[in-house]
Design a protein around this motif. Sequence first.
Motif, short mmCIF file in Angstrom:
data_model
loop_
_atom_site.label_atom_id
_atom_site.label_comp_id
_atom_site.label_asym_id
_atom_site.label_seq_id
_atom_site.Cartn_x
_atom_site.Cartn_y
_atom_site.Cartn_z
N TRP A 196 133.75 29.93 59.10
CA TRP A 196 133.72 30.86 59.87
C TRP A 196 134.98 32.27 59.38
CZ3 TRP A 196 132.26 30.55 65.90
CH2 TRP A 196 130.70 30.82 65.59
N GLY A 197 136.00 31.25 58.69
CA GLY A 197 137.21 32.43 58.38
C GLY A 197 137.63 32.25 56.81
N MET A 198 137.03 31.15 56.59
CA MET A 198 137.74 30.05 54.99
C MET A 198 136.14 29.10 54.70
SD MET A 198 140.17 27.83 56.56
CE MET A 198 141.80 28.74 57.27
N ALA A 199 135.25 30.00 54.05
CA ALA A 199 134.55 29.01 53.50
C ALA A 199 134.04 28.45 52.16
CB ALA A 199 132.92 30.39 53.57
N ASP A 200 135.33 29.04 51.24
CA ASP A 200 136.10 28.95 49.80
C ASP A 200 136.50 27.95 50.23
OD1 ASP A 200 137.44 30.61 50.73
OD2 ASP A 200 137.50 32.07 48.80
N VAL A 201 136.70 26.37 50.52
CA VAL A 201 137.58 25.40 50.06
C VAL A 201 136.44 24.60 50.41
CG1 VAL A 201 139.72 27.51 51.80
CG2 VAL A 201 137.49 25.40 52.61
N THR A 202 136.75 23.18 49.58
CA THR A 202 136.31 21.82 49.60
C THR A 202 136.36 21.16 51.17
OG1 THR A 202 138.23 20.73 49.39
CG2 THR A 202 137.56 22.01 47.00
N ASP A 203 135.18 20.20 51.50
CA ASP A 203 135.11 19.27 52.66
C ASP A 203 136.91 18.49 52.03
OD1 ASP A 203 133.11 19.84 52.90
OD2 ASP A 203 132.00 17.64 52.05
N GLU A 204 137.52 18.42 50.97
CA GLU A 204 139.11 17.73 50.98
C GLU A 204 139.68 18.76 52.27
OE1 GLU A 204 136.70 17.62 49.07
OE2 GLU A 204 135.91 15.35 49.42
N GLU A 205 139.61 19.42 52.38
CA GLU A 205 140.60 21.11 51.25
C GLU A 205 140.18 21.30 53.72
OE1 GLU A 205 141.47 23.04 47.65
OE2 GLU A 205 139.85 23.68 48.55
N ILE A 206 138.96 21.15 54.01
CA ILE A 206 139.26 21.93 55.49
C ILE A 206 139.17 20.85 56.30
CG2 ILE A 206 136.60 21.07 55.69
CD1 ILE A 206 138.72 24.63 56.66
N ALA A 207 139.00 19.38 56.54
CA ALA A 207 139.04 18.34 57.39
C ALA A 207 140.19 18.29 57.90
CB ALA A 207 138.88 17.20 56.43
N PRO A 208 141.22 18.49 57.25
CA PRO A 208 142.27 18.42 58.63
C PRO A 208 142.51 20.15 59.36
CG PRO A 208 143.23 18.93 56.59
CD PRO A 208 141.66 18.38 56.17
N LEU A 209 142.27 20.78 58.65
CA LEU A 209 142.07 22.17 59.51
C LEU A 209 140.96 22.16 60.73
CD1 LEU A 209 142.25 24.62 57.00
CD2 LEU A 209 143.84 23.76 58.36
N GLN A 210 139.97 21.58 60.31
CA GLN A 210 139.08 20.97 61.88
C GLN A 210 139.17 19.97 62.98
OE1 GLN A 210 136.25 19.63 58.57
NE2 GLN A 210 134.80 20.87 58.63
N LYS A 211 139.70 19.18 62.28
CA LYS A 211 140.45 18.24 63.22
C LYS A 211 141.76 18.76 64.14
CE LYS A 211 142.37 13.70 63.88
NZ LYS A 211 143.72 14.32 65.06
N LEU A 212 142.77 19.87 62.94
CA LEU A 212 143.52 20.49 64.07
C LEU A 212 143.27 21.48 65.48
CD1 LEU A 212 147.12 20.63 64.76
CD2 LEU A 212 146.20 22.23 62.23
N PHE A 213 142.30 22.37 64.73
CA PHE A 213 141.51 22.84 65.55
C PHE A 213 140.74 22.58 66.43
CE2 PHE A 213 137.53 25.59 66.37
CZ PHE A 213 138.73 26.45 66.51
#
Length: 341
Positions: A133-150
Amino acid sequence: MSSTPLCMMGAPGSPYTRKMRAVLRFRRIPFVFVQQNSPQAATLPQAKVPLLPTFYLPDASGKIVPTTDSTPLIRRFEREFEGRSVLPPDPAATFLDELLEDYADEWLTKCMFHYRWYHEADATKARRILPHWGMADVTDEEIAPLQKLFGDRQIGRLGVVGSNDVTAKTIEDSYERFLAAFDAQLQKSRFFFGRRPAASDFAVLGQLTCMALFDPTPSALTAAGFPRVYAWTEVMEDLSGLEPEDADWASPKALPETLRALFVEVGRTHAPFLLANADAIERGAERVETEIDGRPWVQKPFPYQRKCLAWLRESHAKLDPQARRTVDAYLEGTGCEVLFT
């Protein structure tokens, strides 16, 4: 005095963001919505306690400052913007609305956070979608660590709201009872205090945008057993087209028995927690240990909810004698009366 459009920073996953956005839409107060974690949000000052939503409003000196907390914000906007009020004009009804709003904001949010992060299917969906919801324009690889951290951070906060293996059944049973009582209320009245929405309606809406519409476990439960509640939640998000009249407010004497049944649920769960939490804080205890709905309840003390109890008691004490008698008679036997004795 705040000028429009108001600047509001929030996120779709925040029940309080959805609560306040719906209030502004209904009241037709112009606002600009800034998404959390967006480039625009990065330019805005952070509140001392970073809560969502955050409004940027003038303080007593006229300086624009980040301002949070939905309940006082609703009252501030009532003073600053005329028309389409969400506070009943009768003082007894206004107090009952405040108590029901507090239940939604402070107890139903336990249900919301529990369902979202306690069950694996719900936590998996939330950790995968909410960061986008805050960052759609990123790759799966870029968002993965943020998803885990969140996800890890939110799961680690379950203890703050009281969700754990000891309390899980109490929380989930309370949500099902709430759904049944609310469904019965909707069959009598579209809103809690008449034919127009009050602050408590929007507080309940905020929590249900998560539990009824997003999180898999409570959403399936709501849609299957309580389609009326599910539909109400979707409609409540934008009531800008509703044309309320003063006569649409119900007097306390005309409130249906189904509404009182909701206060019985407040007295069954929220009231004993508020008292036990305040007692634990006053004693300097590290844990709240009490019994709710016949089962043990254990969690860390929550200082903010001690303030909520103090504010409710202050509002009750400020009622004129006639309004206080009306409130006390209405709450007698619900379990809520212990908060004010």
